[in-house]
Design a protein around this motif. Structure first.
Motif, mmCIF file in Angstrom:
data_model
loop_
_atom_site.group_PDB
_atom_site.id
_atom_site.type_symbol
_atom_site.label_atom_id
_atom_site.label_comp_id
_atom_site.label_asym_id
_atom_site.label_seq_id
_atom_site.Cartn_x
_atom_site.Cartn_y
_atom_site.Cartn_z
ATOM 1 N N ALA A 52 -10.630 -7.911 -16.260
ATOM 2 C CA ALA A 52 -10.237 -7.541 -17.616
ATOM 3 C C ALA A 52 -8.742 -7.724 -17.853
ATOM 4 N N ASP A 53 -7.948 -7.652 -16.780
ATOM 5 C CA ASP A 53 -6.492 -7.828 -16.887
ATOM 6 C C ASP A 53 -5.999 -8.505 -15.612
ATOM 7 N N PRO A 54 -5.997 -9.842 -15.586
ATOM 8 C CA PRO A 54 -5.635 -10.584 -14.372
ATOM 9 C C PRO A 54 -4.217 -10.320 -13.853
ATOM 10 N N ASP A 55 -3.373 -9.684 -14.671
ATOM 11 C CA ASP A 55 -2.025 -9.342 -14.198
ATOM 12 C C ASP A 55 -2.039 -8.133 -13.274
ATOM 13 N N GLN A 56 -3.159 -7.430 -13.204
ATOM 14 C CA GLN A 56 -3.261 -6.254 -12.343
ATOM 15 C C GLN A 56 -4.019 -6.607 -11.069
ATOM 16 N N GLN A 57 -3.459 -6.196 -9.949
ATOM 17 C CA GLN A 57 -4.106 -6.412 -8.653
ATOM 18 C C GLN A 57 -3.987 -5.157 -7.804
ATOM 19 N N LEU A 58 -4.974 -4.973 -6.958
ATOM 20 C CA LEU A 58 -4.930 -3.941 -5.938
ATOM 21 C C LEU A 58 -4.723 -4.673 -4.618
ATOM 22 N N ILE A 59 -3.617 -4.390 -3.942
ATOM 23 C CA ILE A 59 -3.298 -5.039 -2.671
ATOM 24 C C ILE A 59 -3.673 -4.089 -1.538
ATOM 25 N N VAL A 60 -4.462 -4.586 -0.596
ATOM 26 C CA VAL A 60 -4.900 -3.787 0.547
ATOM 27 C C VAL A 60 -4.406 -4.467 1.814
ATOM 28 N N ARG A 61 -3.779 -3.715 2.693
ATOM 29 C CA ARG A 61 -3.330 -4.220 3.996
ATOM 30 C C ARG A 61 -4.170 -3.537 5.065
ATOM 31 N N SER A 62 -4.628 -4.319 6.053
ATOM 32 C CA SER A 62 -5.454 -3.737 7.114
ATOM 33 C C SER A 62 -5.218 -4.471 8.433
ATOM 34 N N ALA A 63 -5.500 -3.764 9.508
ATOM 35 C CA ALA A 63 -5.372 -4.328 10.854
ATOM 36 C C ALA A 63 -6.754 -4.707 11.368
ATOM 37 N N GLU A 64 -6.813 -5.785 12.123
ATOM 38 C CA GLU A 64 -8.076 -6.187 12.751
ATOM 39 C C GLU A 64 -8.496 -5.117 13.752
ATOM 40 N N PRO A 65 -9.771 -4.700 13.737
ATOM 41 C CA PRO A 65 -10.234 -3.698 14.708
ATOM 42 C C PRO A 65 -9.967 -4.163 16.143
ATOM 43 N N ASP A 66 -9.585 -3.229 16.965
ATOM 44 C CA ASP A 66 -9.318 -3.447 18.395
ATOM 45 C C ASP A 66 -8.121 -4.356 18.669
ATOM 46 N N SER A 67 -7.307 -4.636 17.654
ATOM 47 C CA SER A 67 -6.097 -5.440 17.864
ATOM 48 C C SER A 67 -4.953 -4.535 18.314
ATOM 49 N N ARG A 68 -3.873 -5.137 18.765
ATOM 50 C CA ARG A 68 -2.680 -4.393 19.169
ATOM 51 C C ARG A 68 -2.158 -3.585 17.977
ATOM 52 N N THR A 69 -2.132 -4.202 16.794
ATOM 53 C CA THR A 69 -1.672 -3.518 15.591
ATOM 54 C C THR A 69 -2.558 -2.326 15.266
ATOM 55 N N TYR A 70 -3.855 -2.499 15.373
ATOM 56 C CA TYR A 70 -4.806 -1.420 15.096
ATOM 57 C C TYR A 70 -4.519 -0.225 16.007
ATOM 58 N N GLU A 71 -4.328 -0.499 17.280
ATOM 59 C CA GLU A 71 -4.062 0.578 18.240
ATOM 60 C C GLU A 71 -2.716 1.248 17.962
ATOM 61 N N HIS A 72 -1.696 0.463 17.625
ATOM 62 C CA HIS A 72 -0.382 1.049 17.321
ATOM 63 C C HIS A 72 -0.464 1.946 16.093
ATOM 64 N N LEU A 73 -1.171 1.499 15.055
ATOM 65 C CA LEU A 73 -1.314 2.326 13.850
ATOM 66 C C LEU A 73 -2.112 3.589 14.132
ATOM 67 N N ARG A 74 -3.140 3.456 14.939
ATOM 68 C CA ARG A 74 -3.962 4.621 15.286
ATOM 69 C C ARG A 74 -3.131 5.648 16.059
ATOM 70 N N LEU A 75 -2.364 5.182 17.039
ATOM 71 C CA LEU A 75 -1.522 6.087 17.818
ATOM 72 C C LEU A 75 -0.419 6.696 16.962
ATOM 73 N N HIS A 76 0.159 5.895 16.074
ATOM 74 C CA HIS A 76 1.212 6.393 15.197
ATOM 75 C C HIS A 76 0.665 7.449 14.237
ATOM 76 N N SER A 77 -0.528 7.254 13.702
ATOM 77 C CA SER A 77 -1.107 8.242 12.785
ATOM 78 C C SER A 77 -1.443 9.530 13.537
ATOM 79 N N PHE A 78 -1.892 9.400 14.785
ATOM 80 C CA PHE A 78 -2.176 10.575 15.611
ATOM 81 C C PHE A 78 -0.887 11.348 15.876
#
Length: 87
Positions: A52-78
């Motif tokens: 309805a309004d192409p100027d609006q976007q929802l940007i989502v960032r995510s880490a691949e499961p079981d990746s180094r980044t995923y583990e770092h984010l999980r440990l950091h959130s803990f």
């Protein structure tokens, strides 16, 4: 919801096209971030564009499961949760 939004019908009617179209228009990619505590993080990007309004976007960032980044984010959130409980 009607208590919070007196114009609920109008809000829902105007918002629904964005929600319904979110799965249809996507742009992706990855980006590397340097976090001061978690270190280097490689995150995938998904952009959901509102039909309805192409100027609006929802940007989502995510880490691949079981990746180094995923583990770092999980440990950091803990760690953040423990610090919040102790403060």
């Amino acid at each position: 919801m009607r208590t919070l939004y007196a114009d609920w019908e109008d809000s829902a009617r105007n918002t629904w096209p964005c929600v319904a179209a979110a799965g249809r228009s996507r742009a992706g990619g990855t980006k590397v971030f340097s976090h001061p505590v978690a270190g280097e993080l490689t995150l995938a990007r998904d952009a959901l564009t509102c039909a309805a309004d192409p100027d609006q976007q929802l940007i989502v960032r995510s880490a691949e499961p079981d990746s180094r980044t995923y583990e770092h984010l999980r440990l950091h959130s803990f760690r953040a949760a423990i610090l919040a409980m102790n403060s």
